[in-house]
Design a protein around this motif. Sequence first.
Motif, PDB file in Angstrom:
ATOM      1  N   ARG A 117       4.485  -5.465   3.289  1.00 30.09           N
ATOM      2  CA  ARG A 117       5.274  -6.261   2.255  1.00 30.09           C
ATOM      3  C   ARG A 117       5.114  -5.073   0.912  1.00 30.09           C
ATOM      4  O   ARG A 117       6.164  -4.744   0.090  1.00 30.09           O
ATOM      5  N   MET A 118       3.993  -4.271   0.801  1.00 31.58           N
ATOM      6  CA  MET A 118       3.846  -3.282  -0.275  1.00 31.58           C
ATOM      7  C   MET A 118       4.678  -2.143   0.004  1.00 31.58           C
ATOM      8  O   MET A 118       5.473  -1.674  -0.937  1.00 31.58           O
ATOM      9  N   GLN A 119       4.800  -1.699   1.166  1.00 36.90           N
ATOM     10  CA  GLN A 119       5.618  -0.718   1.504  1.00 36.90           C
ATOM     11  C   GLN A 119       7.093  -0.782   1.327  1.00 36.90           C
ATOM     12  O   GLN A 119       8.094  -0.087   0.942  1.00 36.90           O
ATOM     13  N   ALA A 120       7.483  -2.354   1.473  1.00 34.67           N
ATOM     14  CA  ALA A 120       9.042  -2.625   1.400  1.00 34.67           C
ATOM     15  C   ALA A 120       9.419  -2.904  -0.143  1.00 34.67           C
ATOM     16  O   ALA A 120      10.438  -2.713  -0.552  1.00 34.67           O
ATOM     17  N   ALA A 121       8.239  -2.766  -1.070  1.00 42.61           N
ATOM     18  CA  ALA A 121       8.340  -2.763  -2.399  1.00 42.61           C
ATOM     19  C   ALA A 121       8.734  -1.724  -3.020  1.00 42.61           C
ATOM     20  O   ALA A 121       8.511  -0.623  -2.611  1.00 42.61           O
ATOM     21  N   ASP A 122       9.605  -1.683  -4.300  1.00 40.50           N
ATOM     22  CA  ASP A 122       9.959  -0.433  -5.257  1.00 40.50           C
ATOM     23  C   ASP A 122       8.584  -0.375  -6.076  1.00 40.50           C
ATOM     24  O   ASP A 122       8.370   0.866  -6.616  1.00 40.50           O
ATOM     25  N   ASP A 171      -6.741   3.750   4.764  1.00 40.33           N
ATOM     26  CA  ASP A 171      -5.950   4.564   5.301  1.00 40.33           C
ATOM     27  C   ASP A 171      -4.594   4.821   4.459  1.00 40.33           C
ATOM     28  O   ASP A 171      -4.076   6.041   4.566  1.00 40.33           O
ATOM     29  N   ALA A 172      -4.210   3.881   3.634  1.00 39.07           N
ATOM     30  CA  ALA A 172      -2.941   4.125   3.200  1.00 39.07           C
ATOM     31  C   ALA A 172      -3.098   5.036   1.728  1.00 39.07           C
ATOM     32  O   ALA A 172      -2.348   5.759   1.523  1.00 39.07           O
ATOM     33  N   ILE A 173      -4.416   4.994   1.440  1.00 38.91           N
ATOM     34  CA  ILE A 173      -4.727   5.773   0.180  1.00 38.91           C
ATOM     35  C   ILE A 173      -4.916   7.429   0.651  1.00 38.91           C
ATOM     36  O   ILE A 173      -4.453   8.297   0.366  1.00 38.91           O
ATOM     37  N   HIS A 174      -5.797   7.593   1.946  1.00 34.22           N
ATOM     38  CA  HIS A 174      -5.751   8.807   2.532  1.00 34.22           C
ATOM     39  C   HIS A 174      -4.520   9.492   2.990  1.00 34.22           C
ATOM     40  O   HIS A 174      -4.361  10.650   2.677  1.00 34.22           O
ATOM     41  N   GLN A 188       0.507   6.492   1.339  1.00 34.50           N
ATOM     42  CA  GLN A 188       1.575   5.864   2.033  1.00 34.50           C
ATOM     43  C   GLN A 188       2.554   5.119   1.070  1.00 34.50           C
ATOM     44  O   GLN A 188       3.576   4.485   1.430  1.00 34.50           O
ATOM     45  N   LEU A 189       2.121   5.017  -0.209  1.00 33.33           N
ATOM     46  CA  LEU A 189       2.973   4.412  -1.243  1.00 33.33           C
ATOM     47  C   LEU A 189       3.338   5.427  -2.332  1.00 33.33           C
ATOM     48  O   LEU A 189       3.977   4.991  -3.223  1.00 33.33           O
ATOM     49  N   LEU A 241      -3.431   5.269  -4.590  1.00 26.57           N
ATOM     50  CA  LEU A 241      -2.294   4.860  -3.720  1.00 26.57           C
ATOM     51  C   LEU A 241      -1.113   6.030  -3.570  1.00 26.57           C
ATOM     52  O   LEU A 241      -0.157   5.736  -2.823  1.00 26.57           O
ATOM     53  N   GLY A 242      -0.943   6.967  -4.788  1.00 33.13           N
ATOM     54  CA  GLY A 242       0.025   7.580  -4.833  1.00 33.13           C
ATOM     55  C   GLY A 242       1.239   6.942  -5.729  1.00 33.13           C
ATOM     56  O   GLY A 242       2.333   7.495  -6.147  1.00 33.13           O
ATOM     57  N   VAL A 243       0.796   5.815  -6.457  1.00 32.27           N
ATOM     58  CA  VAL A 243       1.726   4.921  -7.264  1.00 32.27           C
ATOM     59  C   VAL A 243       1.657   5.521  -8.884  1.00 32.27           C
ATOM     60  O   VAL A 243       0.382   5.809  -9.496  1.00 32.27           O
TER      61      VAL A 243
END
Length: 222
Positions: A72-77, A103-106, A109-110, A140-142
């Motif tokens: 759901r996080m990946q699907a969000a803008d 893993d998403a941080i490494h 992925q966002l 997270l890259g945000v």
Amino acid sequence: MKILAIHGSPRTIRSTTRRLAGFVLEGAADAGAEIEMIDLADHRIIPCSACEACSLNGICVNDDDVPALMARMQAADAIVFGSPVYIDNISGQMKVFFDRLADAIHYQQLAGKFGCAVATTEESGGDDVIAYLNHVLNYLGVVSVGGISVAIGGKAESVDAEEPAARALGKKLVDAVRDGYPDPVQEAVLADNRAYFRSLVLENRDLRTDEYGRWVKMGWIR
């Protein structure tokens, strides 16, 4: 456009933090976004055991709700993080969830998304928690567009006084998704993070070929 709020109070719908995050979402909705609220306390989240199994294939050994939440996080803008202040830090529910995002941080992925943070506290610690939530967004890259903390002081209605500012933050989030949000300071932080994680991506390139290929495509590995 989808704006997702992730709320870490165990009080769920009775939470003043949730109310504040809701104002942000309402501001985003007024600006044309589709909105969604996730209450972490309603989901099964097993603490990370630091087994590092996710490094092999991106799949956690724990069978719980985190993969669905991540999807759901990946699907969000854009993503809104909201937590009450508990002993000068985020709630336990929020911390356990964050630890499962390693893993998403490494693998960033966002990356490319935008975010903001909200917090409520009785008296103190709100600004520190906002800074930490935005720090996690950056990890997270945000890119964060800001945050709001409210000291309740025993009066739950204090949150209502911040409704205009929270709605404005929601609109700012929508504007960032539509038009971008250049921030040289954050961009430098994100670049430093990617440089730090680059060695892990290279080390696991034969195991995580899709993620390695994405990093190459993004120009993060040459």
